[in-house]
Design a protein around this motif. Sequence first.
Motif, PDB file in Angstrom:
ATOM      1  N   ILE A  18       0.979  -1.158  -0.131  1.00 38.47           N
ATOM      2  CA  ILE A  18       0.053   0.027   0.146  1.00 38.47           C
ATOM      3  C   ILE A  18       0.890   1.172   0.057  1.00 38.47           C
ATOM      4  O   ILE A  18       1.710   1.346   0.959  1.00 38.47           O
ATOM      5  CB  ILE A  18      -0.826  -0.027   1.447  1.00 38.47           C
ATOM      6  CG1 ILE A  18      -1.683  -1.489   1.488  1.00 38.47           C
ATOM      7  CG2 ILE A  18      -1.781   1.255   1.154  1.00 38.47           C
ATOM      8  CD1 ILE A  18      -2.755  -1.616   0.439  1.00 38.47           C
ATOM      9  N   ILE A  19       0.783   2.021  -0.918  1.00 36.08           N
ATOM     10  CA  ILE A  19       1.805   3.114  -1.163  1.00 36.08           C
ATOM     11  C   ILE A  19       0.822   4.440  -1.031  1.00 36.08           C
ATOM     12  O   ILE A  19      -0.381   4.551  -1.951  1.00 36.08           O
ATOM     13  CB  ILE A  19       2.402   3.345  -2.425  1.00 36.08           C
ATOM     14  CG1 ILE A  19       3.186   1.934  -2.590  1.00 36.08           C
ATOM     15  CG2 ILE A  19       3.335   4.512  -2.625  1.00 36.08           C
ATOM     16  CD1 ILE A  19       4.561   1.818  -1.324  1.00 36.08           C
ATOM     17  N   THR A  20       0.972   5.260  -0.122  1.00 37.65           N
ATOM     18  CA  THR A  20       0.446   6.615  -0.120  1.00 37.65           C
ATOM     19  C   THR A  20       1.174   7.554  -0.885  1.00 37.65           C
ATOM     20  O   THR A  20       2.101   7.830  -0.629  1.00 37.65           O
ATOM     21  CB  THR A  20       0.047   6.933   1.316  1.00 37.65           C
ATOM     22  OG1 THR A  20      -0.707   5.964   1.799  1.00 37.65           O
ATOM     23  CG2 THR A  20      -0.670   8.347   1.513  1.00 37.65           C
ATOM     24  N   LEU A  21       0.541   8.336  -1.618  1.00 41.39           N
ATOM     25  CA  LEU A  21       1.017   9.521  -2.536  1.00 41.39           C
ATOM     26  C   LEU A  21       0.226  10.681  -2.602  1.00 41.39           C
ATOM     27  O   LEU A  21      -1.082  10.537  -2.253  1.00 41.39           O
ATOM     28  CB  LEU A  21       1.329   8.824  -3.886  1.00 41.39           C
ATOM     29  CG  LEU A  21       0.163   8.423  -4.647  1.00 41.39           C
ATOM     30  CD1 LEU A  21       0.868   8.444  -6.194  1.00 41.39           C
ATOM     31  CD2 LEU A  21       0.339   6.829  -4.385  1.00 41.39           C
ATOM     32  N   GLY A  22       0.577  11.630  -3.242  1.00 36.61           N
ATOM     33  CA  GLY A  22       0.299  12.838  -3.340  1.00 36.61           C
ATOM     34  C   GLY A  22       0.258  13.830  -2.272  1.00 36.61           C
ATOM     35  O   GLY A  22       0.781  13.613  -1.140  1.00 36.61           O
TER      36      GLY A  22
END
Length: 185
Positions: A18-22
Amino acid sequence: MPDLHENIYPACSVAERIITLGGLDRTELLQRLHQHSIHLNTYAELLLNDARMVLSPTRYSLCTVELAAHNLGFPDGATTARIFATAQQLGLTLCPLELAPYLRMQYTDQLEDVDGKLRKNQAPSGSVTVASDPISQDDTFPKGFYVLHMNGELWLRGYCADDLHCWNAEDRFIFVKEVVRGDHM
């Protein structure tokens, strides 16, 4: 007799993340990479500083899968177009280009490249390429990013490749499996 599809996605072992971006502008993203001691090559710097690289102003999370070309049915390798098209036929999607720097900052336990050598016209051993659409069709401009752990250092590197480039069967790619609800960072 072995099942010919046992090592083909989705019937194979995959690394899901799970990658959180922005949520960061270009300056903040570059500062964050520096704070995490992430090394960049010239191609990565070109991509990160190009206005065509879209950065989301809001945070969101994606579930990604890491697969080798052979897990997509290419025991002898294949071109980028064939690998990407097959992944999409299997229900995966290409990553937004901005996923790569966030992946690099969050994927800190990447196994280290044991031979420590960069190979001309080949993905380095141990590298993972972020499958994304290129922002330029110019073959001399970087097509995308890969992440690498080499000589004790974490790298975010850009790469150039033309449409005829054939990836090896063991070359690894990150694709998006699904959008995840909630904040995981």
